[in-house]
Enzyme design. Structure first.
Site, PDB file in Angstrom:
ATOM      1  N   HIS A 164      31.124  43.542  53.536  1.00  0.00           N
ATOM      2  CA  HIS A 164      30.828  42.108  53.581  1.00  0.00           C
ATOM      3  C   HIS A 164      31.271  41.446  54.887  1.00  0.00           C
ATOM      4  CE1 HIS A 164      29.313  42.405  49.639  1.00  0.00           C
ATOM      5  NE2 HIS A 164      30.408  42.220  48.957  1.00  0.00           N
TER       6      HIS A 164
ATOM      7  N   ASP B 282      27.635  49.028  40.201  1.00  0.00           N
ATOM      8  CA  ASP B 282      27.912  48.437  41.518  1.00  0.00           C
ATOM      9  C   ASP B 282      26.979  49.116  42.503  1.00  0.00           C
ATOM     10  OD1 ASP B 282      28.917  47.017  43.612  1.00  0.00           O
ATOM     11  OD2 ASP B 282      30.911  47.918  43.613  1.00  0.00           O
TER      12      ASP B 282
ATOM     13  N   GLU C 106      23.275  40.127  43.995  1.00  0.00           N
ATOM     14  CA  GLU C 106      23.257  39.785  45.414  1.00  0.00           C
ATOM     15  C   GLU C 106      21.954  40.275  46.049  1.00  0.00           C
ATOM     16  OE1 GLU C 106      27.161  41.306  47.012  1.00  0.00           O
ATOM     17  OE2 GLU C 106      27.328  41.774  44.866  1.00  0.00           O
TER      18      GLU C 106
ATOM     19  N   ARG D 216      28.156  47.310  52.288  1.00  0.00           N
ATOM     20  CA  ARG D 216      28.979  48.265  53.029  1.00  0.00           C
ATOM     21  C   ARG D 216      28.231  48.901  54.192  1.00  0.00           C
ATOM     22  NH1 ARG D 216      30.331  48.356  47.661  1.00  0.00           N
ATOM     23  NH2 ARG D 216      32.570  48.266  47.227  1.00  0.00           N
TER      24      ARG D 216
ATOM     25  N   HIS E 279      27.634  35.573  46.994  1.00  0.00           N
ATOM     26  CA  HIS E 279      28.414  36.442  46.110  1.00  0.00           C
ATOM     27  C   HIS E 279      28.926  35.695  44.871  1.00  0.00           C
ATOM     28  CE1 HIS E 279      31.018  39.817  45.055  1.00  0.00           C
ATOM     29  NE2 HIS E 279      30.546  40.487  46.099  1.00  0.00           N
TER      30      HIS E 279
END
Length: 382
Positions: A136, A282, A348, A111, A210
């Site tokens: 992304h 996350d 990631e 982000r 991803h």
């Protein structure tokens, strides 16, 4: 090849397991030439191809739409193969999807706050696709582009070169960016990703992959019993929009401490404010090693049931661990099963989210005359 890997592959051969799903050229464990087939067509008639690779007991399928990993097959402790990546069996679902299953991510992974950043005194407004933020690469990031792909063999390795040119101003980013991504399967069955990019104007770049993993097998339940280890004593807490606050917080005494292997589900419902905000994990972990000249081991993921283990090495300073919090049961995966919360997870490798707006974070700026290079290696065993 380590002894355990030889034992697994021998068991697969004894059980009569072949690589029929990726073409007869790939039978056995050695490298065969990449196999290309038609996967589907876009609405404008553009052909999308699927490339299949096999080497060292690992099987990989990649589609030219988004540079997507459509399937990743590895054996369990008994030599039985399973696809351990979430995805779809048809092109339409990838085009309509918003989950980034298996995709190559760019120009900027993760982000950017408010969808804007300032570089050399000029402010750039990006495509906004995650509330007020850019995620992304924006609404039409690299995950939606058709990549030019060529297969190769090199010694005992087999792989694919993927190329895409992002024009100046695409999704609001400055500079024409020429990108090359190389997927390699080694004779040991390792999956290596090498990223390269050049630009004709100062810009920001943060490329990643991803893939959603479930080492028990795609469509076979959740990942909360998977054991995870991360070589990181700090992470970057976020605000309500999942944008880093700028703090590098210690993991000690929190659910974010994965310095020693523990089941993902052990603390995921602990009620920690950061877990409540993200509906699970996350977040970006600040890797202890920092930016390195070569890939170093930073993560181990193990499924006790199948024995499958994934080890990740990277030269990047961070890794985003996402526990599949927003999978809601509405998506039907490759095996025909629906995906629910926690049915897959991502690791990631990356620079930190919102780095262009955080001078204290490692820089993601790329300038003319320089080449962006980064490597991540995935190693499998059981």
């Amino acid at each position: 090849m380590e002894t355990s890997r030889r034992t697994i592959i021998a068991a697969a051969a004894a059980a009569g397991v072949t690589a029929a799903t990726v073409g007869t050229a790939h039978a056995g464990t050695g490298a065969g030439k990449p196999v290309k087939e038609l996967f589907g067509r876009l609405a404008d008639g553009t052909k999308i191809h699927r490339w299949s690779l096999a080497n060292g007991g690992t099987r990989l399928k990649v589609i030219s739409y988004g540079g997507i990993i459509q399937s990743l097959e590895i054996p369990d402790r008994h030599g039985r193969y399973a696809n351990v990546s979430l995805g779809y069996d048809n092109l339409a679902s990838y085009v309509a999807g918003t989950t980034f299953f298996g995709a190559t991510i760019g120009r900027y992974g993760n982000r950017i706050a408010g969808g804007r950043f300032t570089l050399d005194g000029k402010t750039y407004q990006l495509s906004v696709n995650d509330g007020v933020n850019s995620l992304h690469g924006g609404a039409k990031g690299f995950n939606t582009k058709v990549w030019d792909i060529e297969g190769f063999t090199s010694g005992s390795d087999v792989g694919l070169h993927l190329h895409y040119t992002s024009i100046d101003g695409e999704m609001g980013y400055p500079g024409t960016l020429r990108v090359k991504v190389t997927y390699t399967l080694t004779r040991h069955g390792d999956w290596r990703i090498d990223y390269e990019a050049t630009t004709d104007k100062a810009t920001v770049v943060n490329l990643t992959n991803h893939t959603y993993y479930n080492l028990a097998g795609e469509g076979r339940g959740g990942i909360y019993d998977h054991e995870l280890t991360l070589a990181a004593r700090r992470f970057t807490p976020t605000d309500a929009g999942l944008i880093p606050t700028g703090e590098l917080a210690g993991v000690a005494g929190t659910p974010f401490d994965f310095r020693h292997a523990k089941p993902i589900g052990r603390d995921i419902r602990a009620g920690h404010p950061q877990l409540v905000t993200a509906k699970g994990f996350d977040h970006n972990w600040v890797l202890d090693k920092g930016v390195t000249a070569r890939p170093e081991h930073i993560a181990t993921l193990r499924d006790p049931g199948s024995g499958r283990t994934l080890k990740i090495a990277t030269d990047q300073p961070g890794v985003q661990f996402y526990s599949g919090n927003f999978l809601d049961g509405t998506l039907v995966g490759t095996s025909g099963h629906t995906y629910r919360q926690g049915d897959g997870m991502c690791l990631e490798t990356q620079h930190f989210p919102d780095s262009p707006n955080r001078p204290s974070f490692p820089s993601t700026v790329l300038r003319p005359g320089s080449t962006y290079r980064t490597t991540t290696v995935h190693s499998f065993s059981a």
